[in-house]
Design an enzyme around this catalytic site. Structure first.
Site, short mmCIF file in Angstrom:
data_model
loop_
_atom_site.label_atom_id
_atom_site.label_comp_id
_atom_site.label_asym_id
_atom_site.label_seq_id
_atom_site.Cartn_x
_atom_site.Cartn_y
_atom_site.Cartn_z
N ARG A 21 0.60 -1.14 -0.17
CA ARG A 21 0.00 -0.09 0.18
C ARG A 21 0.88 1.11 -0.02
NH1 ARG A 21 -2.43 -3.70 -1.28
NH2 ARG A 21 -4.40 -4.61 -0.38
N SER A 72 -11.42 0.47 2.94
CA SER A 72 -10.64 0.25 4.18
C SER A 72 -10.25 1.54 4.81
CB SER A 72 -9.48 -0.70 3.65
OG SER A 72 -9.97 -1.90 3.51
N GLU A 131 -5.21 4.74 5.47
CA GLU A 131 -5.46 4.39 4.24
C GLU A 131 -6.32 5.58 3.41
OE1 GLU A 131 -6.59 0.72 1.59
OE2 GLU A 131 -5.47 0.23 3.27
#
Length: 306
Positions: A173, A222, A298
């Site tokens: 990520r 998320s 995130e």
């Protein structure tokens, strides 16, 4: 004093002053942008960046799927890539080119139609290709870094850049491309397969998401990245940490963590951006106190407090 709009260069694209952002983000909150710019094409965007004064902030907003715009809005210019930036093209060598403004799920469908496997995971990633490139988006054990071959971007000086995934130094990520790069397109490597087989796998991903995630709600996907990369022994997932501190269903105003999947922030229709951010920060503090883990947002939080 001249307004921001009066100081911007002449473009072939479109400027929108005092543009609403709550209408174009999945969480449906936030104040306006001083100016929104819709570039006509890559050359138009390059010129805009080269000629826009350095003291005017520039931000990029894709589909707004993982962005929390604060209640005070965004100063400067918000760039939205649409039109030519949303196109896909099948190339030789079992490759697919996609504009940074293309929705991830549409790229997955284009690849399936062309009989190119490997991009099925994109059907389960909310947002656009630009966001997928910036955060190495992925799901169910697949990531963008696994299939991207090359990217095109433009920096704040208006220079067009071509880079390989190795130069972007992807990790879980995360991408180490300079913050001022605006991705404009990417080329992905596929492998040949029957379209029906690819579509079946995509349908499986969609069914799995619908069964485990509140995708019909006003959510951003998320909220926090998992603190450990997939495959790490004894991997701790964010939802497990949130659940362990009573985060499931935790609410502030109209914002709360989903009962179905407690790493998903939800706006019940009455939340402010401040509500959503407070819910996230409260739970982060609980996890830090109990487990000593700093959960990393995130969701990208941008703009000024109301």
């Amino acid at each position: 004093m001249r307004t921001i709009l009066e100081r911007l260069p002449t473009v072939r694209g479109k400027y929108i002053e005092h543009a609403s952002l709550k209408d174009v983000t999945w969480l449906r909150v936030g104040g306006p942008a001083d100016v929104m710019y819709l570039p006509a094409d890559e050359a138009d965007l390059s010129r805009f960046l080269a000629e826009t004064p350095d003291d005017i902030p520039v931000h990029v907003l894709g589909a707004g799927s993982n962005t929390l715009v604060r209640d005070g809005g965004i100063r400067g210019v918000v760039i939205r890539l649409a039109g030519t930036f949303a196109r896909t093209e099948v190339l030789e060598g079992k490759r697919l080119k996609a504009g940074a403004g293309a929705l991830d799920k549409m790229v997955a469908k284009a690849a399936a139609k062309a009989g190119l496997a490997g991009m099925e995971y994109l059907v389960g990633v909310p947002g656009t290709i630009g966001g997928a490139l910036r955060m190495n988006a992925g799901c169910y054990d697949q990531e963008t870094k696994d299939v991207v071959v090359s990217v095109r971007a433009i920096d704040r000086l208006g220079r067009i850049i071509e880079a390989s995934p190795e130069e972007l130094n992807y990790s879980y990520r995360h991408c180490e491309a300079p913050e001022d790069w605006i991705f404009t397109s990417a080329v992905f490597q596929g492998t040949p397969d029957e379209p029906a087989a690819i579509e079946a796998r995509m349908n499986g991903i969609t069914e799995r998401r619908e069964g485990t995630q509140p995708i019909r709600e006003k959510t951003s996907g998320s909220t926090f990245a998992n603190p450990d990369a997939p495959g790490t022994p004894n991997q701790r997932r964010s939802w497990q940490l949130i659940d362990s501190v009573g985060g499931r269903g935790y609410r502030v105003g109209g914002a709360f963590f989903s009962e179905q999947h407690c790493n998903f922030l939800i706006n019940d229709g009455t939340a402010t951006a401040a509500d959503l951010e407070q819910v996230g920060e409260d739970v982060r503090a609980r996890v830090k106190e109990k487990h000593g883990v700093d959960l990393r947002w995130e969701v990208k939080r941008v703009g000024e407090q109301g």
